[in-house]
Design a protein around this motif. Structure first.
Motif, short mmCIF file in Angstrom:
data_model
loop_
_atom_site.label_atom_id
_atom_site.label_comp_id
_atom_site.label_asym_id
_atom_site.label_seq_id
_atom_site.Cartn_x
_atom_site.Cartn_y
_atom_site.Cartn_z
N UNK A 240 11.39 3.68 -1.34
CA UNK A 240 10.78 3.75 -2.67
C UNK A 240 9.27 3.62 -2.51
N UNK A 241 8.56 4.35 -3.35
CA UNK A 241 7.10 4.24 -3.36
C UNK A 241 6.62 4.50 -4.79
N UNK A 242 5.65 3.69 -5.23
CA UNK A 242 5.05 3.91 -6.54
C UNK A 242 3.59 3.48 -6.48
N UNK A 243 2.80 4.03 -7.40
CA UNK A 243 1.36 3.78 -7.35
C UNK A 243 0.84 3.21 -8.66
N UNK A 244 -0.40 2.71 -8.59
CA UNK A 244 -1.10 2.19 -9.75
C UNK A 244 -2.58 2.54 -9.59
N UNK A 245 -3.22 2.84 -10.70
CA UNK A 245 -4.65 3.15 -10.70
C UNK A 245 -5.45 1.87 -10.52
N UNK B 13 8.46 0.55 -0.15
CA UNK B 13 9.62 -0.17 0.37
C UNK B 13 10.24 0.77 1.39
N UNK B 14 10.46 0.26 2.60
CA UNK B 14 10.94 1.12 3.69
C UNK B 14 11.90 0.38 4.60
N UNK B 15 12.72 1.16 5.29
CA UNK B 15 13.57 0.57 6.31
C UNK B 15 12.71 0.14 7.48
N UNK C 286 0.86 -1.19 0.00
CA UNK C 286 0.00 0.00 0.00
C UNK C 286 0.89 1.23 0.00
N UNK C 287 0.26 2.37 -0.17
CA UNK C 287 0.97 3.65 -0.15
C UNK C 287 0.99 4.16 1.29
N UNK C 288 2.01 3.73 2.03
CA UNK C 288 2.14 4.19 3.41
C UNK C 288 2.24 5.72 3.42
#
Length: 189
Positions: free
Chosen positions: A150-155, A136-138, A105-107
């Protein structure tokens, strides 16, 4: 050579994807897969690729057994790829900024205790979100609160079920997780 240790609790599609991504690279080695689930699909996938597998229970995770096994492998990075237990503070303290997690998810939305897998996708669907993604997070001492890598999204406006959302999220995970791991390892050279 950079060494990676992977942790997973389930099927292991991300683990297998990471193993395949780094398979022919001389600069990175997957030195172990750890699982708290002796029936997890990830075990067979790791064995198929001849990666050593270590299974453990919650007590062994929290009382030092797992840390001893990790230390013996001397990893440069610990990757949680579908690992469902809270990672112990004593391991985090031993490997500061060397443990990453992927979240579907988009934290900071849809993070925290109990927010994993289909629980996340169901919540995203019920809240009529127009997009979701991966983060993606520490790893730190709190669920899903470590510094973002890193973070990315999708519709997902066309998705009618959590399974449809999950398919889109898995595609993002498989496309971006190994590349992000590689960037982290390169940065830490």
């Amino acid at each position: 050579m950079k060494k990676i240790v992977l942790f997973a609790s389930g099927n292991g599609s991300n683990v297998e994807n990471i193993i395949q991504y780094f398979k022919d690279r001389e600069t990175v080695s997957i030195v172990g897969v750890f699982s708290n689930n002796t029936h997890a699909g990830v075990i067979a996938k790791a064995q198929q690729h001849k990666v050593p597998v270590f299974t453990f229970d919650k007590k062994e995770l929290n009382e030092g057994f797992v840390l001893k096994k990790i230390n013996a492998l001397h990893p440069d990075l610990i990757v949680l790829a579908g690992f469902l237990l809270k990672f112990p503070e004593h391991i985090i303290a031993e490997y500061p900024n060397k443990i990453i997690n992927i979240h579907p998810a988009l934290l900071p939305k849809y993070g925290g205790k109990g927010m994993y897998g289909m629980h996340v996708h169901q919540a995203v669907l019920e809240n009529h979100e127009k997009e979701t993604g991966i983060t993606i997070h520490y790893v730190n001492e709190h669920y899903d609160e470590g510094e973002f890598v890193f973070q990315t999204s999708v519709t997902i406006e066309d998705c009618q079920t959590p399974e449809e959302i999950a398919a889109k999220v898995h595609e993002l995970e498989h496309n971006h997780f190994p590349k992000t791991i590689e960037k982290i390892l390169t940065r830490n050279t």
